[in-house]
Design a protein around this motif. Structure first.
Motif, PDB file in Angstrom:
ATOM      1  N   ASP A  62      24.206 -36.806  42.254  1.00 22.56           N
ATOM      2  CA  ASP A  62      23.450 -37.866  42.947  1.00 22.56           C
ATOM      3  C   ASP A  62      23.562 -39.187  42.187  1.00 22.56           C
ATOM      4  O   ASP A  62      22.591 -39.681  41.629  1.00 22.56           O
ATOM      5  N   LEU A  63      24.771 -39.740  42.200  1.00 25.00           N
ATOM      6  CA  LEU A  63      24.974 -41.025  41.504  1.00 25.00           C
ATOM      7  C   LEU A  63      24.606 -42.214  42.393  1.00 25.00           C
ATOM      8  O   LEU A  63      24.503 -43.328  41.925  1.00 25.00           O
ATOM      9  N   LYS A  64      24.412 -41.982  43.690  1.00 26.84           N
ATOM     10  CA  LYS A  64      24.046 -43.060  44.626  1.00 26.84           C
ATOM     11  C   LYS A  64      25.062 -44.204  44.566  1.00 26.84           C
ATOM     12  O   LYS A  64      24.736 -45.357  44.233  1.00 26.84           O
ATOM     13  N   THR A  65      26.275 -43.904  44.923  1.00 22.23           N
ATOM     14  CA  THR A  65      27.350 -44.899  44.809  1.00 22.23           C
ATOM     15  C   THR A  65      27.101 -46.112  45.710  1.00 22.23           C
ATOM     16  O   THR A  65      26.788 -45.968  46.890  1.00 22.23           O
ATOM     17  N   MET A  66      27.246 -47.303  45.123  1.00 20.06           N
ATOM     18  CA  MET A  66      27.080 -48.579  45.834  1.00 20.06           C
ATOM     19  C   MET A  66      28.365 -49.401  45.834  1.00 20.06           C
ATOM     20  O   MET A  66      28.509 -50.347  46.595  1.00 20.06           O
ATOM     21  N   ASP A  67      29.270 -49.112  44.888  1.00 20.63           N
ATOM     22  CA  ASP A  67      30.505 -49.891  44.790  1.00 20.63           C
ATOM     23  C   ASP A  67      31.496 -49.072  43.961  1.00 20.63           C
ATOM     24  O   ASP A  67      31.094 -48.110  43.297  1.00 20.63           O
ATOM     25  N   GLY A  68      32.738 -49.471  44.007  1.00 21.88           N
ATOM     26  CA  GLY A  68      33.745 -48.745  43.216  1.00 21.88           C
ATOM     27  C   GLY A  68      33.821 -47.292  43.642  1.00 21.88           C
ATOM     28  O   GLY A  68      33.972 -46.383  42.818  1.00 21.88           O
ATOM     29  N   ALA A  81      31.804 -31.864  40.417  1.00 20.85           N
ATOM     30  CA  ALA A  81      30.926 -32.020  41.593  1.00 20.85           C
ATOM     31  C   ALA A  81      31.655 -31.568  42.853  1.00 20.85           C
ATOM     32  O   ALA A  81      32.850 -31.821  43.017  1.00 20.85           O
ATOM     33  N   THR A  82      30.917 -30.912  43.729  1.00 20.30           N
ATOM     34  CA  THR A  82      31.466 -30.551  45.044  1.00 20.30           C
ATOM     35  C   THR A  82      30.934 -31.491  46.118  1.00 20.30           C
ATOM     36  O   THR A  82      31.471 -31.534  47.223  1.00 20.30           O
ATOM     37  N   HIS A  83      29.843 -32.203  45.810  1.00 21.03           N
ATOM     38  CA  HIS A  83      29.207 -33.111  46.763  1.00 21.03           C
ATOM     39  C   HIS A  83      28.853 -34.401  46.018  1.00 21.03           C
ATOM     40  O   HIS A  83      28.330 -34.345  44.896  1.00 21.03           O
ATOM     41  N   VAL A  84      29.114 -35.532  46.686  1.00 23.53           N
ATOM     42  CA  VAL A  84      28.773 -36.830  46.083  1.00 23.53           C
ATOM     43  C   VAL A  84      27.901 -37.586  47.083  1.00 23.53           C
ATOM     44  O   VAL A  84      27.860 -37.247  48.258  1.00 23.53           O
ATOM     45  N   VAL A  85      27.233 -38.626  46.576  1.00 21.03           N
ATOM     46  CA  VAL A  85      26.280 -39.364  47.416  1.00 21.03           C
ATOM     47  C   VAL A  85      26.662 -40.839  47.465  1.00 21.03           C
ATOM     48  O   VAL A  85      26.849 -41.476  46.425  1.00 21.03           O
ATOM     49  N   VAL A  86      26.790 -41.369  48.683  1.00 16.74           N
ATOM     50  CA  VAL A  86      27.038 -42.807  48.856  1.00 16.74           C
ATOM     51  C   VAL A  86      25.883 -43.378  49.675  1.00 16.74           C
ATOM     52  O   VAL A  86      25.332 -42.705  50.550  1.00 16.74           O
ATOM     53  N   MET A  87      25.538 -44.622  49.375  1.00 16.37           N
ATOM     54  CA  MET A  87      24.394 -45.241  50.037  1.00 16.37           C
ATOM     55  C   MET A  87      24.835 -45.956  51.318  1.00 16.37           C
ATOM     56  O   MET A  87      25.835 -46.691  51.328  1.00 16.37           O
ATOM     57  N   ALA A  88      24.023 -45.804  52.378  1.00 12.72           N
ATOM     58  CA  ALA A  88      24.314 -46.508  53.634  1.00 12.72           C
ATOM     59  C   ALA A  88      24.285 -48.016  53.435  1.00 12.72           C
ATOM     60  O   ALA A  88      24.966 -48.753  54.145  1.00 12.72           O
ATOM     61  N   ARG A  89      23.484 -48.488  52.464  1.00 10.73           N
ATOM     62  CA  ARG A  89      23.388 -49.935  52.233  1.00 10.73           C
ATOM     63  C   ARG A  89      24.578 -50.479  51.447  1.00 10.73           C
ATOM     64  O   ARG A  89      24.662 -51.676  51.213  1.00 10.73           O
ATOM     65  N   ALA A  90      25.478 -49.608  51.018  1.00  8.23           N
ATOM     66  CA  ALA A  90      26.714 -50.083  50.380  1.00  8.23           C
ATOM     67  C   ALA A  90      27.582 -50.756  51.446  1.00  8.23           C
ATOM     68  O   ALA A  90      27.349 -50.596  52.650  1.00  8.23           O
ATOM     69  N   HIS A  91      28.587 -51.489  50.999  1.00  5.76           N
ATOM     70  CA  HIS A  91      29.511 -52.105  51.952  1.00  5.76           C
ATOM     71  C   HIS A  91      30.269 -51.011  52.704  1.00  5.76           C
ATOM     72  O   HIS A  91      30.567 -49.941  52.139  1.00  5.76           O
ATOM     73  N   GLU A  92      30.594 -51.319  53.954  1.00  5.26           N
ATOM     74  CA  GLU A  92      31.374 -50.369  54.776  1.00  5.26           C
ATOM     75  C   GLU A  92      32.636 -49.894  54.047  1.00  5.26           C
ATOM     76  O   GLU A  92      32.991 -48.712  54.085  1.00  5.26           O
ATOM     77  N   GLU A  93      33.297 -50.824  53.335  1.00  8.82           N
ATOM     78  CA  GLU A  93      34.542 -50.450  52.635  1.00  8.82           C
ATOM     79  C   GLU A  93      34.273 -49.424  51.538  1.00  8.82           C
ATOM     80  O   GLU A  93      35.101 -48.560  51.259  1.00  8.82           O
ATOM     81  N   THR A  94      33.105 -49.552  50.899  1.00 12.40           N
ATOM     82  CA  THR A  94      32.762 -48.576  49.848  1.00 12.40           C
ATOM     83  C   THR A  94      32.588 -47.197  50.464  1.00 12.40           C
ATOM     84  O   THR A  94      33.077 -46.194  49.929  1.00 12.40           O
ATOM     85  N   ILE A  95      31.901 -47.152  51.597  1.00 16.98           N
ATOM     86  CA  ILE A  95      31.695 -45.837  52.245  1.00 16.98           C
ATOM     87  C   ILE A  95      33.048 -45.255  52.647  1.00 16.98           C
ATOM     88  O   ILE A  95      33.329 -44.067  52.433  1.00 16.98           O
ATOM     89  N   ARG A  96      33.932 -46.107  53.165  1.00 16.60           N
ATOM     90  CA  ARG A  96      35.268 -45.617  53.548  1.00 16.60           C
ATOM     91  C   ARG A  96      36.036 -45.101  52.318  1.00 16.60           C
ATOM     92  O   ARG A  96      36.721 -44.075  52.381  1.00 16.60           O
ATOM     93  N   CYS A  97      35.915 -45.819  51.193  1.00 15.29           N
ATOM     94  CA  CYS A  97      36.611 -45.384  49.967  1.00 15.29           C
ATOM     95  C   CYS A  97      36.062 -44.037  49.485  1.00 15.29           C
ATOM     96  O   CYS A  97      36.813 -43.171  49.020  1.00 15.29           O
ATOM     97  N   VAL A  98      34.744 -43.874  49.594  1.00 19.08           N
ATOM     98  CA  VAL A  98      34.138 -42.612  49.148  1.00 19.08           C
ATOM     99  C   VAL A  98      34.621 -41.460  50.035  1.00 19.08           C
ATOM    100  O   VAL A  98      34.977 -40.382  49.547  1.00 19.08           O
ATOM    101  N   VAL A  99      34.670 -41.709  51.340  1.00 20.64           N
ATOM    102  CA  VAL A  99      35.128 -40.667  52.266  1.00 20.64           C
ATOM    103  C   VAL A  99      36.595 -40.315  51.983  1.00 20.64           C
ATOM    104  O   VAL A  99      36.986 -39.143  51.949  1.00 20.64           O
ATOM    105  N   LYS A 100      37.405 -41.345  51.725  1.00 19.89           N
ATOM    106  CA  LYS A 100      38.832 -41.111  51.420  1.00 19.89           C
ATOM    107  C   LYS A 100      38.962 -40.305  50.127  1.00 19.89           C
ATOM    108  O   LYS A 100      39.709 -39.313  50.053  1.00 19.89           O
TER     109      LYS A 100
END
Ligand SMILES: O=C([C@H](O)CO)[C@H](O)[C@H](O)COP(=O)(O)O
Length: 230
Positions: A62-68, A81-100
């Motif tokens: 649960d690092l709550k990724t916001m960037d990078g 880790a088998t599961h990571v956490v990204v915040m909805a309030r992060a930039h759309e590009e960050t969420i896309r990078c996390v999914v990739k």
């Protein structure tokens, strides 16, 4: 689907996290979460220590990724880790990078809608961007601040049904739930039950709670696992 029990290890050292995790696994907990305080205190050594001790258990970092996002996921996945956490309030590009990165490194992505103006829309947004799970989350500071002002504390249960209905991916509700409320989550259609404060963690001290935690956890796991989520 059989509901899943996850324990949040919102602790500040590896030894205590390992002790609590051992006891939780004996009691029937399914997933471990390296909580934000543990990752801050111990870095990814905390995730590595859990992975070494529990080679086949799903571990949420649960690092709550916001960037990078890409690098953070790569590092968390390589730590175990088998599961990571990204915040909805992060930039759309960050969420896309996390999914990739999740796809590249074999990690599932949990999107957290904490502090979204519209939490239902936030959950849908996370699903549309490719997240595998939604964390419907009322944050720690928000809850405590509102309670300190004597106002009614918001609960993730307030909108849980709407969030579940808005998405097709599994939802977990987090933040200030009582034990009874956490056990009830599958009845709202949320198959991931997260156990944190006050049962397992003393939320003021970020220490393991007092009492016979193993016996309590066993009872909770049985109550959750006996339910069915359609
Ligand atoms: O993620 C959390 C929070 O943002 C502090 O890092 C906590 O894990 C979460 O709020 C836990 O809440 P409880 O379920 O009430 O322990």
């Amino acid at each position: 689907m059989r509901p899943i029990v996850q324990i949040s290890l919102d602790l500040t050292n590896i030894d205590e996290a390992l002790d609590t995790a051992r006891l939780a696994m004996r009691a029937g907990v399914d997933w471990l979460e390296a909580g934000t305080p543990l990752i801050l205190a111990e870095g990814l050594h905390g995730v590595r220590a859990l992975r070494e001790a529990f080679p086949s258990t799903p571990i949420v970092a649960d690092l709550k990724t916001m960037d990078g996002g890409y690098l953070e996921v790569e590092m968390m996945a390589k730590a175990g880790a088998t599961h990571v956490v990204v915040m909805a309030r992060a930039h759309e590009e960050t969420i896309r990078c996390v999914v990739k990165a999740g796809a590249d490194f074999g990690c599932k992505v949990m999107g957290d809608n904490m502090v979204c103006d519209d939490m239902v829309a936030g959950a849908k947004w996370l699903e549309d961007l490719g997240c595998d799970f939604v964390i419907h989350h009322i944050g720690y500071d928000e809850r405590r601040g509102i309670a300190a002002r004597g106002q009614r504390m918001p609960s993730p249960l307030d909108q849980l049904r709407q969030v579940v209905d808005a998405v097709k991916i599994p939802v977990q509700a987090v933040g200030g739930l009582s034990l009874e409320q956490a056990i009830e989550c599958p009845k709202y259609g949320a198959p991931l039950v997260v156990l944190g404060a006050p049962l397992t963690i003393d939320a003021d001290a970020f220490k393991t709670a007092d009492g016979d935690l193993e016996a309590s956890l066993r009872m909770i796991c049985d109550a959750v696992h006996s339910q069915d989520v359609g």
